[in-house]
Structure formats: C-alpha cells, structure tokens
Design a protein around this motif. Structure first.
Motif, PDB file in Angstrom:
ATOM      1  N   TYR A 244     112.874  93.310  -1.015  1.00 50.97           N
ATOM      2  CA  TYR A 244     112.890  92.363   0.093  1.00 50.97           C
ATOM      3  C   TYR A 244     111.656  92.639   0.956  1.00 50.97           C
ATOM      4  CZ  TYR A 244     117.722  91.929  -1.445  1.00 50.97           C
ATOM      5  OH  TYR A 244     118.853  91.734  -2.207  1.00 50.97           O
ATOM      6  N   THR A 245     110.833  91.624   1.148  1.00 47.27           N
ATOM      7  CA  THR A 245     109.586  91.827   1.878  1.00 47.27           C
ATOM      8  C   THR A 245     109.362  90.731   2.910  1.00 47.27           C
ATOM      9  OG1 THR A 245     108.209  90.578   0.314  1.00 47.27           O
ATOM     10  CG2 THR A 245     108.544  92.926  -0.146  1.00 47.27           C
ATOM     11  N   ALA A 246     108.642  91.096   3.966  1.00 46.38           N
ATOM     12  CA  ALA A 246     108.140  90.150   4.969  1.00 46.38           C
ATOM     13  C   ALA A 246     106.653  90.426   5.129  1.00 46.38           C
ATOM     14  CB  ALA A 246     108.866  90.320   6.292  1.00 46.38           C
ATOM     15  N   THR A 247     105.829  89.413   4.893  1.00 43.29           N
ATOM     16  CA  THR A 247     104.377  89.550   4.957  1.00 43.29           C
ATOM     17  C   THR A 247     103.835  88.622   6.035  1.00 43.29           C
ATOM     18  OG1 THR A 247     104.346  89.957   2.569  1.00 43.29           O
ATOM     19  CG2 THR A 247     102.245  89.473   3.625  1.00 43.29           C
ATOM     20  N   LEU A 248     103.089  89.177   6.964  1.00 42.06           N
ATOM     21  CA  LEU A 248     102.444  88.399   8.018  1.00 42.06           C
ATOM     22  C   LEU A 248     100.943  88.580   7.892  1.00 42.06           C
ATOM     23  CD1 LEU A 248     105.057  90.140   9.312  1.00 42.06           C
ATOM     24  CD2 LEU A 248     104.653  88.542  11.179  1.00 42.06           C
ATOM     25  N   TRP A 249     100.181  87.542   8.232  1.00 44.87           N
ATOM     26  CA  TRP A 249      98.730  87.683   8.149  1.00 44.87           C
ATOM     27  C   TRP A 249      98.027  86.870   9.235  1.00 44.87           C
ATOM     28  CZ3 TRP A 249     101.304  84.348   4.848  1.00 44.87           C
ATOM     29  CH2 TRP A 249     100.845  83.031   4.793  1.00 44.87           C
ATOM     30  N   GLN A 278      90.283  78.741  16.317  1.00 45.95           N
ATOM     31  CA  GLN A 278      90.089  80.171  16.149  1.00 45.95           C
ATOM     32  C   GLN A 278      91.300  80.774  15.441  1.00 45.95           C
ATOM     33  OE1 GLN A 278      87.583  82.625  16.996  1.00 45.95           O
ATOM     34  NE2 GLN A 278      88.993  83.757  15.673  1.00 45.95           N
ATOM     35  N   GLY A 279      91.063  81.306  14.235  1.00 48.25           N
ATOM     36  CA  GLY A 279      92.102  82.026  13.532  1.00 48.25           C
ATOM     37  C   GLY A 279      93.009  81.151  12.693  1.00 48.25           C
ATOM     38  N   ARG A 280      93.463  81.735  11.580  1.00 52.19           N
ATOM     39  CA  ARG A 280      94.464  81.115  10.703  1.00 52.19           C
ATOM     40  C   ARG A 280      95.525  82.169  10.421  1.00 52.19           C
ATOM     41  NH1 ARG A 280      90.148  78.621   6.364  1.00 52.19           N
ATOM     42  NH2 ARG A 280      89.243  80.697   6.647  1.00 52.19           N
ATOM     43  N   TYR A 281      96.777  81.748  10.255  1.00 50.92           N
ATOM     44  CA  TYR A 281      97.845  82.742  10.172  1.00 50.92           C
ATOM     45  C   TYR A 281      99.026  82.183   9.376  1.00 50.92           C
ATOM     46  CZ  TYR A 281      99.220  79.791  14.113  1.00 50.92           C
ATOM     47  OH  TYR A 281      99.502  78.719  14.904  1.00 50.92           O
ATOM     48  N   GLY A 282      99.966  83.053   9.091  1.00 55.76           N
ATOM     49  CA  GLY A 282     101.158  82.625   8.370  1.00 55.76           C
ATOM     50  C   GLY A 282     102.107  83.779   8.142  1.00 55.76           C
ATOM     51  N   VAL A 283     103.233  83.460   7.499  1.00 55.65           N
ATOM     52  CA  VAL A 283     104.255  84.455   7.201  1.00 55.65           C
ATOM     53  C   VAL A 283     104.924  84.087   5.880  1.00 55.65           C
ATOM     54  CG1 VAL A 283     106.017  83.190   8.523  1.00 55.65           C
ATOM     55  CG2 VAL A 283     106.306  85.646   8.086  1.00 55.65           C
ATOM     56  N   SER A 284     105.286  85.091   5.108  1.00 53.81           N
ATOM     57  CA  SER A 284     105.934  84.862   3.815  1.00 53.81           C
ATOM     58  C   SER A 284     107.070  85.864   3.648  1.00 53.81           C
ATOM     59  CB  SER A 284     104.916  85.013   2.678  1.00 53.81           C
ATOM     60  OG  SER A 284     105.507  84.712   1.426  1.00 53.81           O
ATOM     61  N   PHE A 285     108.222  85.363   3.181  1.00 53.08           N
ATOM     62  CA  PHE A 285     109.390  86.208   2.916  1.00 53.08           C
ATOM     63  C   PHE A 285     109.741  86.108   1.433  1.00 53.08           C
ATOM     64  CE2 PHE A 285     109.767  84.699   7.286  1.00 53.08           C
ATOM     65  CZ  PHE A 285     109.930  85.894   7.981  1.00 53.08           C
ATOM     66  N   GLN A 286     110.090  87.244   0.847  1.00 52.26           N
ATOM     67  CA  GLN A 286     110.508  87.274  -0.549  1.00 52.26           C
ATOM     68  C   GLN A 286     111.777  88.101  -0.678  1.00 52.26           C
ATOM     69  OE1 GLN A 286     107.078  88.817  -2.640  1.00 52.26           O
ATOM     70  NE2 GLN A 286     106.232  86.773  -2.933  1.00 52.26           N
ATOM     71  N   PHE A 287     112.737  87.520  -1.400  1.00 56.79           N
ATOM     72  CA  PHE A 287     114.013  88.191  -1.640  1.00 56.79           C
ATOM     73  C   PHE A 287     114.255  88.191  -3.144  1.00 56.79           C
ATOM     74  CE2 PHE A 287     114.039  85.670   2.237  1.00 56.79           C
ATOM     75  CZ  PHE A 287     114.333  86.629   3.207  1.00 56.79           C
ATOM     76  N   GLN A 288     114.382  89.376  -3.721  1.00 58.29           N
ATOM     77  CA  GLN A 288     114.584  89.498  -5.161  1.00 58.29           C
ATOM     78  C   GLN A 288     115.682  90.529  -5.429  1.00 58.29           C
ATOM     79  OE1 GLN A 288     110.474  89.587  -7.159  1.00 58.29           O
ATOM     80  NE2 GLN A 288     110.044  89.932  -5.003  1.00 58.29           N
ATOM     81  N   GLN A 289     116.611  90.164  -6.308  1.00 59.93           N
ATOM     82  CA  GLN A 289     117.740  91.041  -6.540  1.00 59.93           C
ATOM     83  C   GLN A 289     118.309  90.842  -7.936  1.00 59.93           C
ATOM     84  OE1 GLN A 289     119.163  93.409  -4.281  1.00 59.93           O
ATOM     85  NE2 GLN A 289     120.108  94.007  -6.232  1.00 59.93           N
ATOM     86  N   GLN A 290     118.518  91.954  -8.642  1.00 62.81           N
ATOM     87  CA  GLN A 290     119.273  91.884  -9.889  1.00 62.81           C
ATOM     88  C   GLN A 290     120.745  91.772  -9.523  1.00 62.81           C
ATOM     89  OE1 GLN A 290     118.388  94.925 -12.750  1.00 62.81           O
ATOM     90  NE2 GLN A 290     119.892  94.191 -14.225  1.00 62.81           N
ATOM     91  N   LEU A 291     121.445  90.833 -10.157  1.00 66.86           N
ATOM     92  CA  LEU A 291     122.823  90.525  -9.795  1.00 66.86           C
ATOM     93  C   LEU A 291     123.853  91.082 -10.755  1.00 66.86           C
ATOM     94  CD1 LEU A 291     122.278  86.788  -8.764  1.00 66.86           C
ATOM     95  CD2 LEU A 291     122.282  88.799  -7.276  1.00 66.86           C
ATOM     96  N   THR A 292     123.506  91.166 -12.035  1.00 66.62           N
ATOM     97  CA  THR A 292     124.463  91.667 -13.028  1.00 66.62           C
ATOM     98  C   THR A 292     123.747  92.590 -14.004  1.00 66.62           C
ATOM     99  OG1 THR A 292     124.146  89.887 -14.661  1.00 66.62           O
ATOM    100  CG2 THR A 292     125.759  89.497 -12.902  1.00 66.62           C
ATOM    101  N   ARG A 293     124.520  93.472 -14.639  1.00 68.50           N
ATOM    102  CA  ARG A 293     124.014  94.342 -15.697  1.00 68.50           C
ATOM    103  C   ARG A 293     125.138  94.533 -16.713  1.00 68.50           C
ATOM    104  NH1 ARG A 293     121.543  99.901 -13.857  1.00 68.50           N
ATOM    105  NH2 ARG A 293     119.914  98.488 -13.106  1.00 68.50           N
ATOM    106  N   PRO A 294     125.202  93.655 -17.712  1.00 67.73           N
ATOM    107  CA  PRO A 294     126.319  93.723 -18.668  1.00 67.73           C
ATOM    108  C   PRO A 294     126.301  94.963 -19.541  1.00 67.73           C
ATOM    109  CG  PRO A 294     124.678  92.122 -19.377  1.00 67.73           C
ATOM    110  CD  PRO A 294     124.284  92.548 -18.001  1.00 67.73           C
ATOM    111  N   ASP A 295     125.139  95.557 -19.720  1.00 65.03           N
ATOM    112  CA  ASP A 295     125.013  96.741 -20.575  1.00 65.03           C
ATOM    113  C   ASP A 295     124.439  97.868 -19.725  1.00 65.03           C
ATOM    114  OD1 ASP A 295     124.565  98.678 -22.452  1.00 65.03           O
ATOM    115  OD2 ASP A 295     123.403  97.426 -23.827  1.00 65.03           O
ATOM    116  N   VAL A 296     125.272  98.820 -19.353  1.00 63.97           N
ATOM    117  CA  VAL A 296     124.824  99.896 -18.467  1.00 63.97           C
ATOM    118  C   VAL A 296     123.744 100.754 -19.122  1.00 63.97           C
ATOM    119  CG1 VAL A 296     126.981  99.977 -17.181  1.00 63.97           C
ATOM    120  CG2 VAL A 296     126.724 101.370 -19.246  1.00 63.97           C
ATOM    121  N   ALA A 297     123.701 100.751 -20.453  1.00 62.21           N
ATOM    122  CA  ALA A 297     122.688 101.544 -21.160  1.00 62.21           C
ATOM    123  C   ALA A 297     121.326 100.861 -21.170  1.00 62.21           C
ATOM    124  CB  ALA A 297     123.151 101.827 -22.591  1.00 62.21           C
ATOM    125  N   ASP A 298     121.289  99.573 -20.786  1.00 68.49           N
ATOM    126  CA  ASP A 298     120.038  98.818 -20.781  1.00 68.49           C
ATOM    127  C   ASP A 298     119.868  98.173 -19.405  1.00 68.49           C
ATOM    128  OD1 ASP A 298     117.836  97.255 -21.183  1.00 68.49           O
ATOM    129  OD2 ASP A 298     118.525  96.357 -23.060  1.00 68.49           O
TER     130      ASP A 298
END
Length: 422
Positions: A244-249, A278-298
């Motif tokens: 999970y990230t928040a990027t400002l520039w 004068q100046g340019r700016y912005g913000v970006s949010f990213q949310f990434q998540q693994q939700l399931t893992r059917p094979d615990v060995a993989d």
C-alpha cells in the motif's frame, strides 16, 4: 514497462522487485550464468512483442505490432570489488514497430500497445549506482534512472496503458518519464519492518524524451526538478502479502495553463500566449493485496487485487485523473500452476478546464460544442506460461468513449503479448 527483471509469478500479484530474477528460456548456459552470478555479474536479455487489431471502432481496421528489446546487466560490487552493499545497473532498450492507436485513428487517451512510444531507437534506460547501509534499512540510489521504477511502481502485465506501469506517467507524461526514458536523479529510501519512506529529486527536461537522442546525458532545457515522496506499507494480512503506497510529487518548473491566456481569458476564444503557472503536482495511491492461497506450498498461486488512483493538478494537465481496478488469478489449474487469468477496468478523465478550452475551440471552428469527458477501458487476458522464460498472453480490450468523446464509436481490440526472457 517497469523492469525486465519482473518475474511472472511476482508481477501477477505484487510489483516486481529488481532483486527478483525472471525465469530464463536459455537456462544456466552450461553453468556459466551461475558462475558469473556468484562472481557478481548478472545479465538480463528480454524481448516483448505486442500485436493488436481493432475489430471495431477507429477510422480504419488495421493490425499493428510493436516490440522492445532489453539488454541489461546487474553488477554486485561487493562480490566484484568488496564494496559492501553496492550495486550498479546498466540497461539498454530498443523499441520498434507501429502503433495501432495512431495508425487506425482510434483516438484513445491511453495506448492499446503500452510497449510503443518514445521513438524507435536505442536508449540508455538505466545507468545507476545504489548504496545500501545498516543491513539494507537505508538505500541511496543515483545516476540515470527511470522515475517509475521507484515511485508509484507497478507491473506492466496488461497491454492497455491504463493498467501498465507507474500511473502518474500515464497522465503527466510530458514531465513524469516512465521506462524507457531516463533522467538524472537520486532517491533516498529508509525502511523499518513493514514501513518505508523514500524521497527523490529528478531532472525535468524535454530533451530526455527526444525521439532521436537515446543517449542524451546533458542538462539542456532543464526547467526544474521533480520532487517525489512516497510512503509505503508492505503488510502480511492473514499470511498473504500486500503493498500500500501513497506518492506525492511537486515539479518546480513553470508550465502552461490549459485554459487561460496571460490576460486570464479563454485561449480558444481570445488566443494569445498561455498563462504561465509555477509548479506542477499530484498524488497517486496504490493498493495491492493477495486475497487467496489455495496451495500453502506454493505462495504464488491464488487471487490478487489492485486499485490505482492518481490525481494531477488541473491548471496544467490535459488528463487529470485515472482510476484502475483489477484482479489476477495465478494457477487456476493444478496442471498449469504459472498460467494467469486477469481482468481490469479503468477510467481516464480529461481535465475539465482543458475540456472547456477544447469545447470552445470546436464551437468556434465547427459551430457545435464537443466537450471531451472520460475514457473507459476494460481488458482481459490469459497468460500461457509455455516454458520457463516464455509467455504468450492473448487479450481483448474494449474502450468506451475513446478520447473522452461520448458520441465516438466504441473500440474493440484483439491483441496478443509475447514475452521472452533469455
């Protein structure tokens, strides 16, 4: 494109890291690859080809192909010269081919072949040095770098640009340069456990995007510095990884207003020179998540989701907002544990102030009002992992309101992406 070092397994869930090597089609070179790696030298050789044809929409029905060759080397300076925590990266890229979005007159805001662009030439894409300290808790990186490899970094598995790479570059590509463009820059990253913060400073110059000068290393036309800051959290939720990230520039450069002239009047009606901001700016949010893992060995197999949201400033950007959501499922079949199914939907918004100027221009020129709004894209693909280092990825793309024009004919694109890592 984020990096040639992005492995399929990791890219299908979370953004790839530079230290994760991809599977190689040519194997270990009779033991030479391992021997060189043990001595501190690793090579990356990869090629990506993207073919696309529009079944409907656009001005013509064409099939076009574009590709990119990547040649890179990572040098572990601790193994080579005893410099603890030091790494160098050198990467050359060569792009080639034609662009369906332009040739067929699709008029899309986002390209249907993300690998195309920035000139069909050789480029010095990476030439940087990174020094880590305190067991990797602090890392300083500088040289010729691609901004999107560190800030708002995202995988490039989809073929439509809406879902590919560092999203600020999709909206503010006139100064936020993603791969394969590089610029002089530096980044300092500090991490503790699951949390990190990083800040950087990067040269802003249109010369770095010159389609005829792939090895430009100068400072001509430098207008300012792009200053990004990112806060990141990489938790394990129920035993499953997330990021999970928040990027400002902020860009210190002066830039043209997209609506008003220097007298504060609409450019399309009164003309004149654009007002300088004068100046340019912005913000970006990213949310990434693994939700399931059917094979615990993989740990790779299972369902993962992402959500990207980016907003740029409305004074200077033609497109000011993008949101994209998608799902990956790796290893649906036990017999195909590295195949991936994916689907994503996204929206790219034309800046309302820029749209107003365009509507006024269209009204003056043609006697009617045509105001661009938002473009919607959907892409689905199935990745066939044919061999270690060889993947074929057929896809289908649907673009609603191409160019943000509500009465434009919708676009249907059939494509295939092929990735070879040698």
């Amino acid at each position: 494109m984020v990096s040639v070092s992005a492995s399929l397994a990791i890219a299908a869930t979370l953004p790839a890291r530079a230290e994760d090597p991809p599977p190689q089609l040519t194997g270990d070179w009779g033991g030479w690859r391992t021997e060189l790696a043990n001595r501190g030298i690793e090579f990356q050789i990869g090629y990506t080809e993207e073919a696309a044809g529009n079944a409907s929409g656009g001005q013509h029905n064409y099939v076009r192909a574009a590709g990119q060759l990547v040649l890179g080397s990572t040098l572990d300076l601790q193994k080579l010269f005893g410099v603890s925590g030091a790494t160098m990266q050198i990467t050359l890229t060569n792009r080639n081919g034609r662009n369906l979005s332009d040739d067929a007159g699709l008029n899309t805001l986002q390209q249907v072949q993300e690998v195309y662009g920035r000139g069909n030439i050789w480029r010095l894409t990476q030439f940087w040095y990174e020094q880590k300290a305190f067991d990797g808790a602090v890392a300083l990186k500088f040289g010729r770098v691609t901004l999107g490899e560190d800030f708002a970094a995202f995988s490039c598995n989809f073929q439509n640009l809406t879902f590919c790479g560092s999203t600020p570059g999709n909206l503010a590509g006139n100064y936020w340069f993603n791969w394969p463009l590089s610029q002089w820059g530096a980044r300092l990253k500090v991490k503790s456990g699951q949390v990190y913060v990083q800040a950087g400073a990067y040269q802003v110059s249109p010369r770095n995007s010159d389609p005829d000068r792939g090895f430009y290393l100068g400072w001509e036309q430098t207008s300012g510095a792009l200053l990004p800051v990112e806060f990141g959290w990489t938790p394990t939720v129920g035993g499953l990884p997330g990021k999970y990230t928040a990027t400002l520039w902020y860009d210190t450069s002066h830039a043209n207003d997209v609506l008003r002239n220097r007298q504060g009047l609409p450019l399309a009606v009164y003309g004149g020179d654009p007002r300088r901001e004068q100046g340019r700016y912005g913000v970006s949010f990213q949310f990434q998540q693994q939700l399931t893992r059917p094979d615990v060995a993989d740990p790779v197999r299972g369902l993962s989701a992402f959500l990207n949201i980016t907003q740029t400033d409305r004074r200077t950007s033609q497109t000011d907002n993008q949101i994209a959501f998608g799902l990956f499922y790796t290893g649906w079949l036990d017999s195909r544990p590295r195949d991936v199914m994916a689907i994503a939907i996204g929206r790219t918004q034309v800046n309302g102030r820029y749209a107003e100027n365009q509507a006024l221009a269209n009204f003056n020129a043609r006697g009617f009002l045509q105001r661009p709004e938002a473009e919607y894209a959907i892409e689905a693909y199935y990745n066939l992992n044919l061999h270690s280092g060889l993947d074929i990825r057929p896809n289908i793309q649907f673009i609603r309101h191409p160019g943000g024009i509500t009465n434009a004919k919708d676009v249907l694109v059939l494509g295939v992406k092929a990735i070879v890592n040698l």
